[in-house]
Motif scaffolding. Structure first.
Motif, PDB file in Angstrom:
ATOM      1  N   GLU A 159       5.164  -2.845 -15.631  1.00 17.46           N
ATOM      2  CA  GLU A 159       4.607  -1.565 -14.662  1.00 17.46           C
ATOM      3  C   GLU A 159       5.040  -1.754 -13.414  1.00 17.46           C
ATOM      4  O   GLU A 159       4.919  -0.597 -12.649  1.00 17.46           O
ATOM      5  CB  GLU A 159       3.096  -1.459 -14.892  1.00 17.46           C
ATOM      6  N   LEU A 181       3.642   3.329 -16.756  1.00 21.75           N
ATOM      7  CA  LEU A 181       4.028   3.697 -18.278  1.00 21.75           C
ATOM      8  C   LEU A 181       3.008   4.854 -18.849  1.00 21.75           C
ATOM      9  O   LEU A 181       2.095   5.197 -18.280  1.00 21.75           O
ATOM     10  CB  LEU A 181       3.621   2.508 -19.298  1.00 21.75           C
ATOM     11  N   TYR A 238       8.309   4.928 -19.857  1.00 14.51           N
ATOM     12  CA  TYR A 238       7.982   5.114 -18.571  1.00 14.51           C
ATOM     13  C   TYR A 238       7.658   6.659 -18.147  1.00 14.51           C
ATOM     14  O   TYR A 238       8.186   7.484 -18.952  1.00 14.51           O
ATOM     15  CB  TYR A 238       9.089   4.635 -17.590  1.00 14.51           C
TER      16      TYR A 238
END
Length: 255
Positions: free
Chosen positions: A65, A70, A85
């Motif tokens: 992340e 995400l 994402y």
């Protein structure tokens, strides 16, 4: 830079600051075959870590992340995840130790980053690539014919989904393998999936995929097309040929 490649570079830069990571390898269109990268490409990669660090990168996804939040993720295998994402980049990765990496087959990898003490040959797999039992015309031809035979019986029994898989999937895979043997290697052939980029390799007048894969409700028509295509190009054994013709006739689709 293309967003997919930029995301891989961002991840590699973040991981390079950690002392328990060894390398990041790009695969597929993010690997050595970047010429085929386009807006529809996902991001496949390996993260290679120290032996005692794998659990951290499998169980924790803070590193994943780091470049961007995400939208969605899930564990698709014991040591890997798939994730989307917020900016639309889709990734699939596996976390491995160096010893595990040496035992799995892969091809066309690219070293995005590696620690200075890690050998440069990390991206070259020495494990054998997956192969059919016999990569010959005789094998693929007869495998396709028996797929049609079994699939037509499943269709007559009413097992339409199973018939679809035998006729419009398994048999078509063997047809594509026959094309590869007779026409030479297609550009960027995927040894793990014979269907990849097949439309670019073989024009529709040579390989009529629309007629070979017409859908769930058209198994018999697909079998007829594949059987006739094989018969025009290869010596079909009269025994299995007669059996397939009889099944097509029972289905009311052959005369």
């Amino acid at each position: 830079m293309q967003p997919t490649l930029r995301r891989l570079d961002e991840l590699a830069t973040f991981l390079a600051d950690r002392d328990d990571t060894l390398a990041v390898l790009g695969l597929g269109s993010a690997g050595a075959q970047r010429a085929r990268l386009d807006e529809h490409s996902d991001l496949d990669f390996f993260v290679v870590v120290e032996d005692d660090a794998r659990w951290r990168y499998v169980e924790r996804i803070d590193w994943l992340e780091a470049p961007c939040p995400l939208l969605f993720s899930f564990a698709h295998e014991r040591n890997g995840r798939k994730a989307l994402y917020e900016d639309g980049v889709f990734v699939e990765y596996v976390v491995l130790t160096a010893a595990e990496l040496a035992r799995i087959p892969f091809c066309a990898a690219r070293v995005v980053w590696r620690r200075a003490d890690v050998p440069a040959g990390l991206a070259q797999s020495e494990a054998p690539m997956p192969r059919t039992p016999y990569d010959t015309v005789d094998f693929h031809l007869n495998e396709a014919l028996t797929n049609l035979y079994v699939g037509l019986h499943r269709e007559l029994r009413g097992e339409r989904l199973s018939a679809f898989r035998f006729i419009q999937s398994h048999a078509v895979d063997r047809v594509v393998s026959l094309m590869r043997l007779s026409s030479g290697e297609a550009p960027y052939r995927d040894p793990f999936d014979v269907t990849r980029r097949v439309e670019r390799a073989y024009p529709a007048d040579v390989l009529p995929l629309a007629a070979m894969v017409p859908g769930y409700a058209h198994n018999t028509a697909a079998a007829r097309t594949i059987f006739e295509w094989l018969g025009k190009r290869y010596p079909v054994h009269p025994g299995i040929g007669a059996a397939i013709t009889a099944l097509l006739t029972r289905s009311g689709d052959y005369s």
